[in-house]
Design an enzyme around this catalytic site. Sequence first.
Site, PDB file in Angstrom:
ATOM      1  N   THR A 176       0.823  -1.220   0.000  1.00  0.00           N
ATOM      2  CA  THR A 176       0.000   0.000   0.000  1.00  0.00           C
ATOM      3  C   THR A 176       0.844   1.250   0.000  1.00  0.00           C
ATOM      4  O   THR A 176       0.480   2.265  -0.605  1.00  0.00           O
ATOM      5  CB  THR A 176      -0.924  -0.005   1.232  1.00  0.00           C
ATOM      6  OG1 THR A 176      -1.878  -1.033   1.069  1.00  0.00           O
ATOM      7  CG2 THR A 176      -1.646   1.314   1.410  1.00  0.00           C
TER       8      THR A 176
ATOM      9  N   THR B 157       1.395  -4.345   4.206  1.00  0.00           N
ATOM     10  CA  THR B 157       1.166  -4.549   5.640  1.00  0.00           C
ATOM     11  C   THR B 157       0.629  -5.945   5.944  1.00  0.00           C
ATOM     12  O   THR B 157       0.743  -6.409   7.070  1.00  0.00           O
ATOM     13  CB  THR B 157       0.163  -3.515   6.173  1.00  0.00           C
ATOM     14  OG1 THR B 157      -1.067  -3.653   5.442  1.00  0.00           O
ATOM     15  CG2 THR B 157       0.717  -2.112   6.030  1.00  0.00           C
ATOM     16  N   ASP B 158       0.040  -6.620   4.945  1.00  0.00           N
ATOM     17  CA  ASP B 158      -0.626  -7.890   5.236  1.00  0.00           C
ATOM     18  C   ASP B 158       0.315  -8.966   5.768  1.00  0.00           C
ATOM     19  O   ASP B 158      -0.051  -9.726   6.656  1.00  0.00           O
ATOM     20  CB  ASP B 158      -1.342  -8.420   3.979  1.00  0.00           C
ATOM     21  CG  ASP B 158      -2.548  -7.569   3.624  1.00  0.00           C
ATOM     22  OD1 ASP B 158      -3.170  -7.822   2.578  1.00  0.00           O
ATOM     23  OD2 ASP B 158      -2.852  -6.618   4.390  1.00  0.00           O
TER      24      ASP B 158
ATOM     25  N   LYS C 206      -0.322  -7.352  13.092  1.00  0.00           N
ATOM     26  CA  LYS C 206      -1.350  -6.455  12.547  1.00  0.00           C
ATOM     27  C   LYS C 206      -2.678  -6.815  13.204  1.00  0.00           C
ATOM     28  O   LYS C 206      -3.129  -7.954  13.110  1.00  0.00           O
ATOM     29  CB  LYS C 206      -1.418  -6.609  11.023  1.00  0.00           C
ATOM     30  CG  LYS C 206      -2.377  -5.620  10.335  1.00  0.00           C
ATOM     31  CD  LYS C 206      -2.313  -5.731   8.823  1.00  0.00           C
ATOM     32  CE  LYS C 206      -3.261  -4.753   8.137  1.00  0.00           C
ATOM     33  NZ  LYS C 206      -3.214  -4.875   6.656  1.00  0.00           N
TER      34      LYS C 206
HETATM   35  N1  DAS Z   1      -2.599  -5.824   0.110  1.00  0.00           N
HETATM   36  C1  DAS Z   1      -1.868  -5.154   1.156  1.00  0.00           C
HETATM   37  C2  DAS Z   1      -0.429  -5.615   1.135  1.00  0.00           C
HETATM   38  O1  DAS Z   1       0.226  -5.455   0.116  1.00  0.00           O
HETATM   39  C3  DAS Z   1      -1.845  -3.687   1.026  1.00  0.00           C
HETATM   40  C4  DAS Z   1      -1.088  -3.115   2.200  1.00  0.00           C
HETATM   41  O2  DAS Z   1      -1.727  -2.963   3.227  1.00  0.00           O
HETATM   42  O3  DAS Z   1       0.121  -2.887   2.124  1.00  0.00           O
HETATM   43  O4  DAS Z   1       0.005  -6.100   2.167  1.00  0.00           O
END
Ligand code: DAS
Length: 355
Positions: A38, A118-119, A191
């Site tokens: 993101t 972030t995932d 997270k």
């Molecule tokens: N889909 C998510 C990722 O790439 C977007 C984010 O939160 O960074 O982890």
Amino acid sequence: MFALFAPLVLLFAVATSAHADSAAPKLANVTVLATGGTIAGTGATSTTTVGYTAATVSVQRLIQAVPELAKVANVSGEQVFQIASENMTNEHWLTLGKRVNTLLAQPNVDGIVITHGTDTLEETAYFLNLVVKSRKPVVLVGAMRPSTALSADGPINLYNAVLLAASPEAAGKGVLVALNDQIQAARDVTKVNTSTLDSFRTPELGLLGYIQGSKAFFYRQPVRKHTTESEFDISALQSLPNVEIVYGYANVGPVAVDAFMAAGAKGIIHAGVGDGSLAAKVVPALKAARAKGAIVVRASRVGQGILARNGEANDDELDFVVADTLNPQKARILLMLALTKTNNSKEIQRMFYSY
Ligand code: DAS
């Protein structure tokens, strides 16, 4: 007339510039390794904070968008991948870990920042915490809003991450995660929210510190082994052993365990209810997995607390391993690396109590 004073003027100019040079601190050299996510995402409008496209902005544009970086470090960038992090694989981790170790072995690299989705950020951070062979700072950073959004958090998160990677205090503390002005440890951060800016937390064990006013403040440091204290070495690895996670819930049966074993799993992480409880219907499948040589690790879906050995199951009799306080996704990472060293369940249990 001026000729008389020229040497004096020159002498003064040299003296002041020398003083200026000696006064100006030498900036650290920080390499930004971009992987996507993101923080590199773009949306259709400035109010698009969901339904945007991750992994579209290049590392050079991320760096150009924050000219203030030049005040805190000499920054260079490499685009290692350009993916949404739900697509991160073991192969990506091996490539990234080897690149990090190659760069940190260079005397002209003082620290590394990794921009990441972030995932799975917490997973990549923990993997690197176990395989980086340097005390130099490695900082993972992401964003909860795409680069095109109103009050996007990516630029300030990147600035803080570079500043942290350039900070001598950040050395020797293991891999760090820096979002939302907070400094978290790779082993324990997770997270906890799908979308808010404060999604990265260390609920009970606590964050390590803060970044405020362009300075890093530490209040604690990790206890478990990491980086240069780690026994794991990926330099000669081309793949990681196949370890999968099965989820516990009311009415769960053995199908997932059997399917993963049929697909060649060498380890099973059981994300059990409560203190890692095993439903009676699953136990025979886990026993069969162990009998085929797979390592079974009892973890918990709960998120916090110690997974007690011989608590909800007789691990000594079953020859299972317990995950201690690691969440299932991080227990998987430690078991994969453990299996590159040994198949001995007692040795692996020692590793889960060490890292
Ligand atoms: N889909 C998510 C990722 O790439 C977007 C984010 O939160 O960074 O982890």
